[in-house]
Structures are given as structure tokens and as C-alpha cells.
Design an enzyme around this catalytic site. Structure first.
Site, PDB file in Angstrom:
ATOM      1  N   ASN A  29    -101.103 -49.537  30.780  1.00 59.41           N
ATOM      2  CA  ASN A  29    -101.872 -50.076  31.895  1.00 59.41           C
ATOM      3  C   ASN A  29    -103.187 -50.301  31.469  1.00 59.41           C
ATOM      4  OD1 ASN A  29     -99.794 -50.010  34.180  1.00 59.41           O
ATOM      5  ND2 ASN A  29     -99.661 -48.094  33.184  1.00 59.41           N
ATOM      6  N   LYS A  31     -93.481 -50.421  28.998  1.00 57.20           N
ATOM      7  CA  LYS A  31     -92.058 -50.446  29.736  1.00 57.20           C
ATOM      8  C   LYS A  31     -90.782 -50.877  29.077  1.00 57.20           C
ATOM      9  CE  LYS A  31     -94.769 -50.781  33.936  1.00 57.20           C
ATOM     10  NZ  LYS A  31     -96.174 -50.244  33.479  1.00 57.20           N
TER      11      LYS A  31
END
Length: 172
Positions: A96, A56
């Protein structure tokens, strides 16, 4: 940090919604915390630091990603502060961790076990990069061996659309 040779920096306010709701805490933890750790490492002669970042931070659209990008910049610039032969700083960015706290997988599992009729999808175009905990640990350790300072290491890992994940977990 006296007598410490290697630091793996994983502390962060990591949840997007928590960062948006508590922007000051996000900055204190992710940005100011990075600066504090840099100075402590340099002052105490730590040999190497690897900071765990996030995908991110690559093109941030929220405060969490922006704060991790700022932290990455602090760690990379710290190589100039520490000078020749001083602490080496590098970052690792990955996606993730499957099944980790905050991951969508246990969240979806909980909703399915509770008998919910729907799984919430914010945007059907969403996708996520996935890595297992073991893959993440192995990657970070391999980066420790390769690092010379100033690197951002990024593994090649698979991605999946969230809508496909939801369909695989709860067909129909």
C-alpha cells in the site's frame, strides 16, 4: 505506442470492493487490458514494459488479487511471445502506498476529523505492507535498470497491523 521505448503500466481497477461489485469490469480492465497492452507493445516494438502489481497477487483471496495475478502471468508469458530481442516484460509488486487515494490512512483521518467514535476494523489480525510514493517510484526505476525480462521484483518493506495503525492515529 509507436516510437515508445518504455511503458510503465499502472492502470487497473484497484479497489477490492469495486472489483467484487463489478467483476466483469475488473476482468476487462486488469486481465484483458494486460493482454491488449502486451500485443500493442510487441506490435509497436516497445523495448521494455514494467507492470505495477500488488502484494495481493501473491496469494489472492479476492477477485482484485486474482485478476492482478492473472495479469502478472500474462506479462511474464509475453516474453516468449515477443521472442529474442523483442519487448521485455517484468512486474513490480509492492504494498500500500501511504496516503494514496484508497489508502486506509486518509480514510481513518477523515473519520477522525468528522469526530467519529470508532474506526472500522474488519479483522484485528489484518496487516498491510507500506511504501511511500517516493520509495515506490525509486524502486520501479531501479527495477527498470535491472530488468532482463520475466522478473517479478518485490521490495523488502515494513508491515504494520491495522489495529496498531488505528491506535497510533486515534489513541483509545
Amino acid at each position: 505506442l509507436k516510437g515508445v521505448q518504455i511503458v510503465f503500466h499502472a492502470a487497473a481497477l484497484k479497489h477490492v470492493t469495486a472489483a467484487e461489485y463489478n467483476p466483469t469490469e475488473c476482468i476487462h480492465t486488469n486481465v484483458n487490458g494486460a493482454e491488449n497492452l502486451v500485443m500493442a507493445c510487441i506490435e509497436n516494438g516497445v523495448e521494455r514494459l514494467i507492470a505495477l502489481s500488488t502484494d495481493k497477487a501473491c496469494n489472492p483471496i479476492n477477485l482484485y488479487g486474482a485478476s492482478k495475478l492473472a495479469a502478472d502471468k500474462i506479462f511474464l508469458a509475453a516474453n516468449q511471445l515477443s521472442g529474442e530481442g523483442g519487448t521485455q516484460f517484468a512486474c513490480v509488486r509492492y504494498g500500500n502506498v501511504v496516503g494514496s487515494r484508497g489508502s486506509v490512512v486518509p480514510f481513518f483521518q477523515r473519520l477522525i476529523e468528522e469526530g467519529k467514535d470508532e474506526l472500522p476494523i474488519t479483522d484485528v489480525r489484518m496487516s498491510r505492507f507500506w511504501i511511500t510514493l517516493r520509495q515506490g517510484v525509486d524502486f520501479v526505476l531501479s527495477c527498470l535498470e535491472e530488468m532482463r525480462g520475466r522478473e517479478i521484483f518485490i521490495p523488502k518493506i515494513p508491515s504494520m497491523r491495522i489495529i496498531d495503525l488505528a491506535e497510533a492515529m486515534a489513541p483509545g
